[in-house]
Write an enzyme that holds these catalytic residues in place. Structure first.
Site, PDB file in Angstrom:
ATOM      1  N   CYS A   2       0.868  -1.170   0.000  1.00 34.78           N
ATOM      2  CA  CYS A   2       0.000   0.000   0.000  1.00 34.78           C
ATOM      3  C   CYS A   2       0.903   1.217   0.000  1.00 34.78           C
ATOM      4  CB  CYS A   2      -0.927   0.014   1.213  1.00 34.78           C
ATOM      5  SG  CYS A   2      -1.993   1.481   1.266  1.00 34.78           S
ATOM      6  N   GLU A 103      -3.576   1.092  -6.199  1.00 30.13           N
ATOM      7  CA  GLU A 103      -2.616   0.042  -6.572  1.00 30.13           C
ATOM      8  C   GLU A 103      -2.461   0.078  -8.084  1.00 30.13           C
ATOM      9  OE1 GLU A 103       0.214  -1.578  -6.179  1.00 30.13           O
ATOM     10  OE2 GLU A 103      -0.694  -2.008  -4.211  1.00 30.13           O
TER      11      GLU A 103
END
Length: 222
Positions: A2, A103
């Protein structure tokens, strides 16, 4: 992993999700939160008060603060083993409010990657599981820092990336924020991917590739 996330909703106005927690009175929406920046976190110090931490964990034993640049994430499966995380896992856990994360997915036949925004279908905020530390520099100053825990992907995330942040359910907050020392085996059941049925993902603009760009256009579908 992340490496970017969003917090566009004022957590203090999020209804039941963060009921009982106190947040700063002034809130500025964030559309492209990046490592090394100051982020809101709720540490397990028993105060239920959100304060600002630097994103990138600096262990208390570190010689230099720069180590935090390499510790923005912590793999949930190895928290109890890695020296940088095992102390914080036992003693210093936190919640990190968010309402989405980014992402990048590889594009077949190219070197480019497509940025995706992943969030809940109801667009409500949620909390990443995190760890925090307080580091003291040689000049006497101190820095509070944190890291976001990651786990394996759920069915939604698997085609995009092989990791995702650990998102805790509202009923898990009290256990994660327990100020008492917790042995690793007592928290292992919380290290799991969130349900894919409650989440959505879509491609966004390459604006998010630049951490200096923090504007609403970042979350618009491409």
């Amino acid at each position: 992993m992340c490496g970017r996330f969003t917090l566009t909703t004022d957590p203090s106005e999020a209804g039941d999700e963060f009921e009982g927690f106190d947040f700063p009175r002034q809130f500025s929406p964030r559309y492209n939160v990046a490592p090394s920046q100051a982020i809101l976190a709720l540490p397990n110090d028993g105060k239920n008060l959100a304060t600002f931490f630097i994103w990138g964990l600096i262990p208390s034993w570190a010689r230099e603060a720069a180590i935090g640049n390499r510790l923005i994430n912590a793999r949930g499966e190895t928290l109890a083993d890695r020296p940088a995380f095992r102390g914080a896992y036992k003693y210093r856990r936190c919640l990190i409010p968010a309402d989405g994360f980014y992402e990048w997915k590889s594009r077949p036949g190219t070197r480019n990657k497509a940025p995706h925004l992943i969030r809940l279908k109801n667009h409500k905020p949620f909390a990443f599981a995190g760890l925090w530390e307080e580091w003291h520099a040689s000049d006497g100053s101190s820095v509070r820092s944190c890291t976001i825990i990651t786990t394996g992907p759920n069915a939604l995330m698997a085609p995009i990336h092989d990791r995702m942040p650990l998102i805790l359910g509202r009923n898990d907050y009290a256990e994660w924020l327990d100020p008492a020392p917790r042995p690793p085996e007592s928290l292992g059941h919380l290290i799991k991917a969130a349900s894919a049925d409650e989440m959505e993902a879509y491609v966004v603009s390459s604006l998010v590739n630049n951490p200096k760009i923090d504007q609403a256009d970042c979350i618009l579908p491409a």
